[in-house]
Motif scaffolding. Structure first.
Motif, PDB file in Angstrom:
ATOM      1  N   ALA A   1      -9.318  -4.179 -29.626  1.00 10.79           N
ATOM      2  CA  ALA A   1      -8.454  -5.032 -29.577  1.00 10.79           C
ATOM      3  C   ALA A   1      -8.551  -6.486 -29.978  1.00 10.79           C
ATOM      4  CB  ALA A   1      -8.185  -5.389 -27.970  1.00 10.79           C
TER       5      ALA A   1
ATOM      6  N   GLN B   1      -6.162  -8.302 -32.519  1.00 17.50           N
ATOM      7  CA  GLN B   1      -5.535  -9.735 -32.337  1.00 17.50           C
ATOM      8  C   GLN B   1      -5.848 -10.663 -33.428  1.00 17.50           C
ATOM      9  OE1 GLN B   1      -7.166 -11.385 -28.775  1.00 17.50           O
ATOM     10  NE2 GLN B   1      -5.311 -12.805 -28.529  1.00 17.50           N
TER      11      GLN B   1
ATOM     12  N   ILE C   1      -1.743  -5.563 -26.490  1.00 19.29           N
ATOM     13  CA  ILE C   1      -1.558  -5.373 -25.092  1.00 19.29           C
ATOM     14  C   ILE C   1      -1.626  -3.940 -24.686  1.00 19.29           C
ATOM     15  CG2 ILE C   1       0.364  -5.535 -23.634  1.00 19.29           C
ATOM     16  CD1 ILE C   1       1.447  -7.964 -25.174  1.00 19.29           C
ATOM     17  N   GLU C   2      -1.356  -2.750 -25.535  1.00 12.18           N
ATOM     18  CA  GLU C   2      -1.416  -1.599 -25.208  1.00 12.18           C
ATOM     19  C   GLU C   2      -2.672  -0.964 -25.473  1.00 12.18           C
ATOM     20  OE1 GLU C   2       1.931  -0.123 -27.616  1.00 12.18           O
ATOM     21  OE2 GLU C   2       3.519  -0.925 -26.391  1.00 12.18           O
ATOM     22  N   THR C   3      -3.711  -1.631 -26.100  1.00 12.26           N
ATOM     23  CA  THR C   3      -4.811  -0.800 -26.548  1.00 12.26           C
ATOM     24  C   THR C   3      -5.703  -0.828 -25.153  1.00 12.26           C
ATOM     25  OG1 THR C   3      -4.948  -2.238 -28.535  1.00 12.26           O
ATOM     26  CG2 THR C   3      -6.952  -1.234 -27.684  1.00 12.26           C
TER      27      THR C   3
ATOM     28  N   ALA D   1      -8.656  -3.029 -24.159  1.00 15.72           N
ATOM     29  CA  ALA D   1      -8.540  -4.422 -24.022  1.00 15.72           C
ATOM     30  C   ALA D   1      -8.737  -4.876 -22.557  1.00 15.72           C
ATOM     31  CB  ALA D   1      -6.883  -4.738 -24.255  1.00 15.72           C
TER      32      ALA D   1
ATOM     33  N   ALA E   1      -5.933  -8.559 -23.764  1.00 15.63           N
ATOM     34  CA  ALA E   1      -4.467  -8.216 -23.500  1.00 15.63           C
ATOM     35  C   ALA E   1      -3.730  -9.217 -23.094  1.00 15.63           C
ATOM     36  CB  ALA E   1      -4.524  -6.919 -22.636  1.00 15.63           C
TER      37      ALA E   1
ATOM     38  N   TYR F   1      -0.289  -9.819 -14.624  1.00 14.92           N
ATOM     39  CA  TYR F   1      -1.546 -10.657 -15.288  1.00 14.92           C
ATOM     40  C   TYR F   1      -1.806 -11.824 -14.380  1.00 14.92           C
ATOM     41  CZ  TYR F   1      -2.133  -7.549 -19.210  1.00 14.92           C
ATOM     42  OH  TYR F   1      -2.468  -6.518 -20.191  1.00 14.92           O
TER      43      TYR F   1
END
Length: 714
Positions: free
Chosen positions: A405, A409, A432-434, A437, A441, A470
């Motif tokens: 991730a 990024q 975000i989908e990793t 992360a 994320a 989050y």
């Protein structure tokens, strides 16, 4: 500044046989002197000779040609009147336009620097200087005195005047500098403070106008960016001195750590400091920053080597250092230290050795490349070195075993720097989908929401739900406030303004929260309907109202004026903390005052504002005050001739109207003038007079009808 008559630098053996080439002469104007700089190859011999109102510069280069075309482009004084060279290989002739003298020195072995300053020309020193006259008591004791020290000095002291002593001392010091015996740095022309009491070194009969001072850090640039500044810098750390590759060997990490830990404590629990230092190095080399710092804590007093290990360990775990950085200022160097200098400082210096940074990064073990690659890429992106950042990430891709991730990024930051909006959004979504992360994320989501706000876009329901989750998940973490701010901005982009502002109210009072408030209020001003906008703005707490930036306050005040809320708009445009955009704020205050029918105060607000918008507001204030003629003159100066004619018509001053154009109020003014014309009477012939009155009455009615028709036009 010390004046001297001439400078002679010994010609380097073989320099006369150098190849023919062009020598660029640059110029610069300084306070009190004019500076010329000639770029020459290293170890080139040169001579500067003085003459009356001029000087000659000769360099030991065969067929050398001085390029002087741009010399006078940067000169504003008349100290240098002319500069020329008769033929290739000849001397450079300098002619002065004032009573000046020239001085010169060699800078970094490649630049001859010539300074031209006001002064008195002195004839060259010769060997006919009389021998020094010493006191009688010195002659009586000369057998016991060290005679060689006086002869070695060979400078007349007591019987030489101040200028002579100055010239002798300058010549000796500069000869030593050219021969590499001393490192001499000449300060700019002008007075400077003495470095101390020199009376003990000066003869009692010599005036104290000669100072020998250390001025190595007073050279504030020679000609600007063309010549580097000379300043104190920390010494470089070589790769052999750091020896980072030797901090670990080929054995597995558990085996090395077990061996060092087994002998760490000696008799009576005494610490083996050598083993503790080696253990800290092993931890740092293996990427365990916190463990390395714990091992260093066992040492007690920290040595320079321990501080370097601690700095690397801190970088591996927590990022850049803010203070007590042993690698500070070493990005210019070679070797492995340059990489840790860049990572510990967190940004790229102007003199950074980019090649050495990349080479040092390539020599790192695979696990450290994976760990430090994204951070180094971010630093390079911030320094506008996008291609180097891409090379670093490609190096990470070659050694990574799965999608990271942090790497994705870092790629998103490169795409953002390249202004590739679509790729940036896709990469941030990928972060975000990793699966691996953790903190990446939420940070990626924060950057994505920030991008949406800058583009004035919108967020999807999935992104909004993720921001809310989050916020709850990291509410007690360090990034908790940041996620709360991100959630508030995301809500505003979704036009959920009530929930967004309530969330902002719960934030702690700091600069980041104020930025989030301004973002939310900006979107509220741009997108909310009138009722929602007025409800949220008019109920905004005083503390939050004070926290609005000048630009945000101006936008809010402008919309309040459009909705007719003059008092609230005037208060936002007259905040005492605002110092920017004075003209715009003054116009807003004038608009608010005009809404309150206070034209005279509005004119006072516009007193120093001469923009077209201000002139229109000034004309509106004059109209409200009833001064149509002055308003017409002001509007006509702005090019609105027909509107000006209307005001002159209202002021009953048709003579001021401009009738050369075919416009609406041009016809109105002409028709009105005909209506005010008197009727010719014929008293001697009553029947003809009556007929004339009837005809004039019909014409008047027709003109009135035409006037109404003209006024009814759009």
């Amino acid at each position: 500044m010390i004046r001297f008559a001439f400078l002679v630098a010994t010609f380097i053996t073989g320099a006369t046989g150098a190849a023919a080439q062009d020598l660029t002469v640059r110029s610069g104007e300084h306070e009190g002197y004019t500076r010329l700089v000639v770029q020459v190859p290293p170890d080139t011999g040169w001579v500067l000779k003085q003459k009356k109102n001029g000087a000659r510069l000769n360099v030991a280069l065969k067929d050398a040609t001085f390029q002087t075309g741009s010399v006078f482009q940067r000169l504003t004084q008349n100290r240098l009147a002319a500069i020329s060279q008769a033929e290739p290989g000849g001397v450079l002739e300098l002619e002065f336009g004032c009573d000046c003298v020239a001085s010169a020195f060699l800078f970094k072995n490649t630049m001859i620097v010539v300074d031209i300053a006001p002064g008195t020309f002195l004839p060259p020193l010769t060997s006919d200087i009389p021998a020094p006259i010493f006191p009688k008591n010195l002659k009586e004791n000369e057998k016991s005195a060290p005679k060689q020290s006086i002869d070695a000095l060979a400078l007349p002291l007591l019987n030489l005047n101040a200028n002579g002593f100055e010239d002798q001392l300058s010549a000796r010091l500069l000869q030593g500098a050219d021969r590499g015996i001393v490192d001499l740095n000449i300060s700019p022309v002008g007075p400077r403070a003495s470095a101390g009491n020199q009376s003990q070194f000066m003869p009692p009969e010599v005036e104290l106008n000669v100072q020998v001072t250390s001025i190595l850090d007073e050279l504030n640039g020679l000609l600007g960016p063309d010549i580097p500044m000379v300043k104190r810098r920390p010494p470089c750390i070589s790769s052999a001195e750091l020896a980072f590759d030797d901090w670990s060997d080929d054995r597995p990490f558990p085996e090395q750590a077990a061996q060092l830990r087994s002998g760490l404590y000696q008799e009576f629990d005494a610490i083996d400091k050598k083993r503790a230092l080696k253990l800290a190095k092993l931890y740092a080399h293996s990427g365990f920053g916190a463990e390395a710092i714990s091992a260093l804590d066992l040492l007690g007093e920290q040595s320079l080597e321990a501080k370097r290990i601690a700095a690397i360990a801190h970088v591996l775990d927590k990022g850049p250092l803010t203070e007590d950085n042993p690698f500070q200022g070493l990005q210019r160097c070679d070797g492995d230290a340059v990489l840790w200098a860049a990572l510990s400082e967190g940004h790229l210096q102007e003199d950074a050795n980019l090649t050495a940074i990349e080479q040092s990064f390539a020599r790192l073990p695979d696990h450290l490349r994976r760990h430090t690659g994204p951070a180094l890429s971010d630093i390079l992106v911030s320094g506008d070195k996008l291609e180097a950042a891409r090379r670093v990430l490609r190096s990470v891709d070659r050694v990574r075993t799965q999608t990271s991730a942090s790497v994705v990024q870092a790629k998103a930051k490169i795409a953002a720097a390249e202004r590739d909006a679509l790729r940036t959004a896709n990469l941030l979504t990928e972060v975000i989908e990793t699966s691996d992360a953790t903190l990446e994320a939420p940070l990626a989501l924060a950057r994505l929401i920030d991008k949406r706000w800058l583009e004035r876009g919108s967020v999807s329901p999935q992104e909004l739900d993720l921001a809310e989750s989050y916020t709850v998940e990291f509410r007690r973490a360090d990034i908790g406030p940041m996620m709360q701010r991100t959630h508030a901005v995301a809500l505003s982009l979704s036009q959920e303004f009530d929930a967004s502002l309530e969330l902002v109210t719960e934030l702690p009072e700091d600069a980041e929260s104020a930025d989030a408030l301004n973002r939310v209020v900006s979107i509220l001003t741009e997108r909310a309907d009138d009722a929602t906008f007025l409800h949220r703005i008019l109920s905004l707490p005083a503390a939050q109202s004070r926290g609005l930036t000048t630009d945000t306050a101006i936008a809010v005040a402008d919309r309040l004026i459009a909705l007719g809320f003059s008092r609230q708009a005037y208060a936002l445009a007259k905040r005492p903390q605002d110092r920017l955009r004075r003209g715009k704020r003054a116009r807003l205050r004038a608009k608010a005052l005009l809404l309150d029918q206070r034209p005279h105060q509005a004119l006072l607000e516009l007193a120093d504002n001469q923009t077209d918008e201000a002139n229109m507001l000034r004309a509106e204030a004059l109209i409200i005050a009833g001064d149509y003629a002055a308003a017409g003159d002001l509007i006509r100066s702005s090019g609105l001739v027909d509107d000006a004619n209307r005001l002159f018509w209202l002021a009953d001053q048709p003579d001021h109207a401009d009738l050369e154009i075919n416009a609406k109020f041009n016809q109105v003014v002409v028709t009105t003038q005909h209506l005010t014309d008197g009727t010719a009477r014929l008293p001697e012939t009553p029947l003809a007079d009556a007929e004339n009155l009837l005809r004039d009455s019909a014409e008047t009615r027709q003109r009135i009808a035409d006037l109404f028709a003209i006024l009814s036009q759009d």
